[in-house]
Design an enzyme around this catalytic site. Structure first.
Site, PDB file in Angstrom:
ATOM      1  N   GLY A 240      -4.363 -14.477 -10.357  1.00 10.30           N
ATOM      2  CA  GLY A 240      -5.477 -14.885  -9.993  1.00 10.30           C
ATOM      3  C   GLY A 240      -5.633 -16.483  -9.462  1.00 10.30           C
ATOM      4  N   HIS A 241      -6.555 -16.696  -8.938  1.00 16.52           N
ATOM      5  CA  HIS A 241      -6.873 -18.039  -8.355  1.00 16.52           C
ATOM      6  C   HIS A 241      -6.568 -19.192  -9.359  1.00 16.52           C
ATOM      7  CE1 HIS A 241     -11.061 -18.494  -9.818  1.00 16.52           C
ATOM      8  NE2 HIS A 241     -11.008 -17.327  -9.755  1.00 16.52           N
ATOM      9  N   ASN A 242      -5.808 -20.229  -8.750  1.00 14.58           N
ATOM     10  CA  ASN A 242      -5.937 -21.550  -9.799  1.00 14.58           C
ATOM     11  C   ASN A 242      -4.986 -21.246 -11.052  1.00 14.58           C
ATOM     12  OD1 ASN A 242      -8.675 -22.108  -8.436  1.00 14.58           O
ATOM     13  ND2 ASN A 242      -7.691 -23.946  -8.718  1.00 14.58           N
TER      14      ASN A 242
END
Length: 286
Positions: A240-242
């Site tokens: 996922g993001h980050n």
């Protein structure tokens, strides 16, 4: 490709018992050996196959003692398993010595690449892309704008690299993987609907990373999703993001890692695991 036993022994720094001029052109399991193939013996439970294999040569440990006549040539080395692994790597590199640009393909005039570059047909390279030396990009690969790819990296067929992604040296990305897709970010509204949160960050993949097939690594909402040096990701993983994955961590197939999770270095994570968002995993877990 054909090699003599003598050539292979030189690569592996081994010694030969038998005919050093025998030629081999493929690798095989010892139980499936046939004329012209090279195999290895490291696990003693397969020893019986050595006496009946039709392989032309077999790699064995220095301390191996034969109890029956052996028909094939032997290459003796310190560690047969590691030697065979080295040979597989050598074979893979030899297969990847393609160079040149096949057509039809597209490279934007603002983009550049280094020496010994290979681009297969039906691939696309966008604006301001920087590609290092000895990079191999296979068919149907799409590379967005402002991407950077380091030396000796390989992108297999069907890979999609979205804009602003940074890829280091000696990175291998297998078929169907998407790097830099939009992160899963939606803000709830009072009426029950959702508003898409723009994902303005990128993905950074450091050196010596291997990414399996059909894996997705989302770009950050802000900043970067980071895959540190030496990470090995199996097939069908969602990052996922980050998210940040620490150096030399290994993650098996069908693992899902939610946004902003932090995984330490030298971790070993099994398959079909779900890792919640914002969780932090310490170093050396697994």
């Amino acid at each position: 490709m054909k090699f003599t036993i003598k050539q292979i022994a030189e690569i592996l720094e081994g010694t030969i018992e038998g005919d050093s001029n025998v030629e081999v052109n493929k690798l095989s399991k010892i139980e499936e050996g046939e004329s012209g193939s090279l195999s290895f013996l490291s696990n003693t439970k397969y020893t019986s196959y050595l006496y009946k294999t039709e392989a032309s040569a077999v790699i064995v440990n220095n301390d191996f003692v034969a109890e029956q006549p052996i028909l094939c040539s032997l290459i003796r080395v310190e560690d047969a398993y590691l030697a065979f692994t080295k040979l597989l790597e050598f074979y893979q590199i030899a297969k990847m010595k393609k160079q040149g640009i096949e057509q039809p393909s597209f490279i934007h005039e603002t983009s550049g690449y280094g020496d010994a570059f290979f681009l297969a047909a039906f691939s696309y390279i966008g604006e301001n892309v920087k590609i290092g030396h000895n990079v191999k990009i296979f068919s149907n690969v799409n590379i967005g704008d402002n991407v950077s790819i380091g030396d000796d990296s390989i992108l297999h067929s069907g890979v999609h690299i979205m804009s602003d992604t940074v890829i280091g040296n000696h990175v291998v990305i297998n078929s169907g993987t998407v790097i830099g897709a939009d992160g899963f970010g939606f803000a709830p509204n009072k009426d029950g609907t959702y508003t898409k949160i723009p994902q303005t960050g990128n993905v950074v993949i450091e050196d010596h990373v291997n990414i399996g097939a059909l894996t997705t690594i989302d770009k950050a909402t802000l900043g970067s999703t980071i895959i540190r040096t030496g990470v090995k990701l199996d097939n069908q993983i969602q990052v996922g993001h980050n998210v940040e994955i620490g150096a030399n961590t290994v993650i098996a197939a069908q693992t899902g890692i939610a946004g902003s999770a932090k995984i330490g270095k030298n971790c070993r994570i099994g398959g079909q695991v779900g890792i919640a968002g914002h969780i932090e995993i310490e170093d050396n877990v697994g």
